[in-house]
Design an enzyme around this catalytic site. Structure first.
Site, mmCIF file in Angstrom:
data_model
loop_
_atom_site.group_PDB
_atom_site.id
_atom_site.type_symbol
_atom_site.label_atom_id
_atom_site.label_comp_id
_atom_site.label_asym_id
_atom_site.label_seq_id
_atom_site.Cartn_x
_atom_site.Cartn_y
_atom_site.Cartn_z
ATOM 1 N N VAL A 115 0.889 -1.264 -0.209
ATOM 2 C CA VAL A 115 0.148 -0.099 0.194
ATOM 3 C C VAL A 115 0.943 1.434 -0.103
ATOM 4 C CG1 VAL A 115 -2.046 -1.110 1.202
ATOM 5 C CG2 VAL A 115 -0.162 0.069 2.588
ATOM 6 N N THR A 138 6.548 2.681 2.572
ATOM 7 C CA THR A 138 7.786 3.051 2.334
ATOM 8 C C THR A 138 7.684 4.405 1.746
ATOM 9 O OG1 THR A 138 8.609 0.756 2.147
ATOM 10 C CG2 THR A 138 10.027 2.835 1.633
ATOM 11 N N LYS A 187 13.811 0.082 9.194
ATOM 12 C CA LYS A 187 12.908 -0.807 8.888
ATOM 13 C C LYS A 187 13.521 -2.010 9.437
ATOM 14 C CE LYS A 187 10.218 -3.069 5.406
ATOM 15 N NZ LYS A 187 8.884 -2.549 4.983
ATOM 16 N N SER A 228 11.928 -8.092 3.471
ATOM 17 C CA SER A 228 12.056 -9.410 2.974
ATOM 18 C C SER A 228 11.749 -9.008 1.584
ATOM 19 C CB SER A 228 11.185 -10.265 3.541
ATOM 20 O OG SER A 228 9.720 -9.589 3.581
ATOM 21 N N ASP A 276 12.880 -1.285 -0.215
ATOM 22 C CA ASP A 276 12.497 -0.451 0.871
ATOM 23 C C ASP A 276 13.379 0.335 1.785
ATOM 24 O OD1 ASP A 276 9.747 -1.246 0.231
ATOM 25 O OD2 ASP A 276 9.480 -2.547 1.688
ATOM 26 N N GLU A 310 9.511 1.896 10.180
ATOM 27 C CA GLU A 310 8.483 1.382 9.142
ATOM 28 C C GLU A 310 8.018 -0.302 9.421
ATOM 29 O OE1 GLU A 310 8.087 0.127 4.461
ATOM 30 O OE2 GLU A 310 9.496 1.653 4.941
ATOM 31 N N ARG A 315 -2.272 7.081 -3.517
ATOM 32 C CA ARG A 315 -3.089 6.664 -4.563
ATOM 33 C C ARG A 315 -2.408 5.326 -5.168
ATOM 34 N NH1 ARG A 315 -7.048 10.145 -8.678
ATOM 35 N NH2 ARG A 315 -8.184 8.206 -9.593
ATOM 36 N N TYR A 372 -0.740 9.314 -7.674
ATOM 37 C CA TYR A 372 -0.272 8.215 -8.501
ATOM 38 C C TYR A 372 0.953 8.860 -9.291
ATOM 39 C CZ TYR A 372 0.415 4.199 -11.118
ATOM 40 O OH TYR A 372 1.135 2.925 -11.902
ATOM 41 N N ILE A 373 2.276 8.590 -9.036
ATOM 42 C CA ILE A 373 3.159 9.346 -9.627
ATOM 43 C C ILE A 373 4.166 8.467 -10.006
ATOM 44 C CG2 ILE A 373 2.760 11.594 -8.919
ATOM 45 C CD1 ILE A 373 4.905 11.151 -6.791
#
Length: 242
Positions: free
Chosen positions: A13, A16, A37, A41, A66, A124, A185, A214-215
């Site tokens: 989702v 990161t 983090k 994995s 990540d 995270e 997004r 969303y980029i």
């Protein structure tokens, strides 16, 4: 209080990218901040054979996406292993034979070192809030132990309203404050995007910190600018400085 935890409503989702946004936004407010983090994995490349043969080696290679994004998001000079306790090839090491190698004492030491060195540490998680961390504890258990406030990354997709509300409810029932949530997004073709944001805003008491559109390749861009709730960011900065 120098640490906070970024959890997500699901895997994939954008935890990161949301962590990157928070790091960048707080850095603009002159906060010395790094990401952490604990368990990473699913590497981008196959691990080396000699790493697999060494049971004491928690790293196949230092190339988890990540962790690298977190490393590149901070202005501080940190190494890969400074901000990651374990990297595994397996996508879900917490439920495989690898789970016995995850020692929370090591994670605790790594976190304490970062918290003693920098103003703020953005921790995270992996997968979701109640996902296993090792054989005995979930990420939620560990966060409660450290009394960390939480920021929720919500990937805006079908089903995210239920996932987001359940996650926030669980965090609050475990006695932790939700400092805010971020809408990320992840599906540009999703219908009723604005309506979903409106519903979430009306149902979640914690403030919306911002909406990340969303980029292309957000890991290379300034995504902190999308966290437009500067009043709450200032509050978070002040809270973490105490």
């Amino acid at each position: 209080m120098r640490t906070f935890f970024v959890t997500g409503t699901d895997t994939g989702v954008g935890k990161t990218i949301c962590s990157r946004a928070i790091i960048q936004a707080l850095q603009e407010m002159d906060t010395q901040i790094v990401g952490f983090k604990p368990i990473a994995s699913g590497q981008d490349e196959p691990v080396y054979a000699d790493s697999l043969d060494d049971p004491k080696n928690d790293y196949g290679d230092e190339d988890n996406r990540d962790v690298l994004i977190l490393q590149n998001s901070t202005k501080e000079n940190v190494s890969y292993r400074d901000i990651n306790s374990y990297t595994f090839l397996q996508t879900v090491p917490m439920i495989t034979a690898e789970k016995g190698r995850i020692k929370l004492e090591k994670v605790d030491r790594d976190l304490a070192r970062l918290a003693a060195t920098y103003d703020v540490v953005a921790v995270e998680g992996s997968f979701g809030w109640l996902s296993p961390m090792n054989e005995r504890f979930t990420f939620a258990d560990w966060v409660v132990k450290h009394n960390m406030p939480v920021i929720v990354a919500v990937g805006i997709k079908e089903g995210c309203i239920n996932h987001a509300l359940l996650t926030v409810q669980s965090v609050e029932k475990m006695g932790l404050p939700v400092l805010g949530w971020i809408a990320n997004r992840i599906n540009p073709g999703l219908s009723h995007y604005a309506e979903i944001i409106d519903v979430l805003s009306s149902k979640i008491a914690a403030p919306l910190l911002g909406c990340i559109p969303y980029i292309h390749k957000p890991e290379t861009q300034d995504v902190g600018k999308f966290l437009t709730n500067t009043e709450q960011l200032r509050h978070i900065q002040t809270l973490l400085a105490k």
